[in-house]
Design an enzyme around this catalytic site. Structure first.
Site, PDB file in Angstrom:
ATOM      1  CE1 TYR A   1      54.936   3.321  57.328  1.00  0.00           C
ATOM      2  CE2 TYR A   1      56.493   4.856  58.317  1.00  0.00           C
ATOM      3  CZ  TYR A   1      56.221   3.797  57.466  1.00  0.00           C
ATOM      4  OH  TYR A   1      57.248   3.229  56.756  1.00  0.00           O
TER       5      TYR A   1
ATOM      6  CG  ASP B   1      52.619  -7.402  62.958  1.00  0.00           C
ATOM      7  OD1 ASP B   1      52.715  -8.570  63.422  1.00  0.00           O
ATOM      8  OD2 ASP B   1      52.916  -7.123  61.788  1.00  0.00           O
TER       9      ASP B   1
END
Length: 229
Positions: free
Chosen positions: A87, A101
């Site tokens: 990632y 998030d």
């Protein structure tokens, strides 16, 4: 390697089993992608009897590589899920959220102006190797038959079991305060959102996952993936 292309598939290919690499757009769920591919194939071959599944969920706010399994390849989904993932993304320092998030609102703010890129690089090295990780409450993991996010959205407390993960590599690519650009290579089941939250805790400054893109699953690359935007 050439890009994966549905148009090149024959019905015989579907019967034998195929995989498609897809670059998931932001705000699509992984199941949205499955439905899109299934519908495209049903229209192409004028049949409803096509099995389609994905090998590893990406959150709606994340983009990047999904492996979509078709036909007999759906039997091999677990093999693809077991592959290491890579990632790239950004953490935002100085703030935390319940979901770890940008899906939920900021709940706490902290000072972060004292933090340097060397602090970040030293801490990133400490995450490499095996560790136990607690998945975020806003996740699709099931507990007592319900998704964790169902408990979260009803403000119900639930005990979340830790799981063992492995971080193969963790690089700090850039730091333009308050944004930390990173690259992480990790085992299956690793939540980058949890790493973002834990990273902020270790800095005593808070952080959440601001941006995420999956670039590789094993040797499969998003560079070869189908763009469905």
């Amino acid at each position: 390697m050439e890009k994966y292309n549905i148009d090149s598939f024959s019905f015989d290919d579907i019967n034998k089993g195929k995989i498609i690499l897809v670059d998931k757009p932001i705000n699509w769920t992984s199941f949205d992608v499955v439905k899109f591919i299934r519908k495209s194939l049903q229209l192409k071959f004028k049949t409803k009897k096509i099995k389609v599944g994905h090998a590893g969920t990406l959150d709606p706010l994340a983009t990047g590589l999904l492996i979509i399994c078709i036909g007999k390849q759906t039997k091999n989904i677990s093999e693809y899920q077991d592959l290491a993932k890579t990632y790239i993304g950004k953490f935002k320092l100085g703030e935390t959220t319940l979901s770890y998030d940008a899906e939920t609102d900021v709940i706490e703010k902290f000072k972060y102006e004292h933090i340097t890129i060397n602090d970040l690089k030293e801490l990133a090295n400490e995450f490499i190797g095996n560790s136990m990780q607690k998945p975020p409450i806003y996740s699709a993991i099931k507990k007592n038959g319900k998704r964790l996010y169902d408990y979260a959205r009803k403000n119900k407390e639930v005990e979340i079991d830790e799981r063992e993960i492995h971080i193969h590599n963790f690089e700090i690519l850039d730091f333009i305060s308050p944004y930390i650009k990173f690259k992480i290579e990790c085992s299956k089941g690793t939540y980058i959102r949890t790493i973002a939250n834990d990273f902020g805790k270790r800095l005593s400054s808070g952080s959440y996952l601001y941006e995420l893109r999956r670039t590789k699953i094993g040797e499969f690359s998003v560079l070869n993936a189908l763009d469905i935007k």
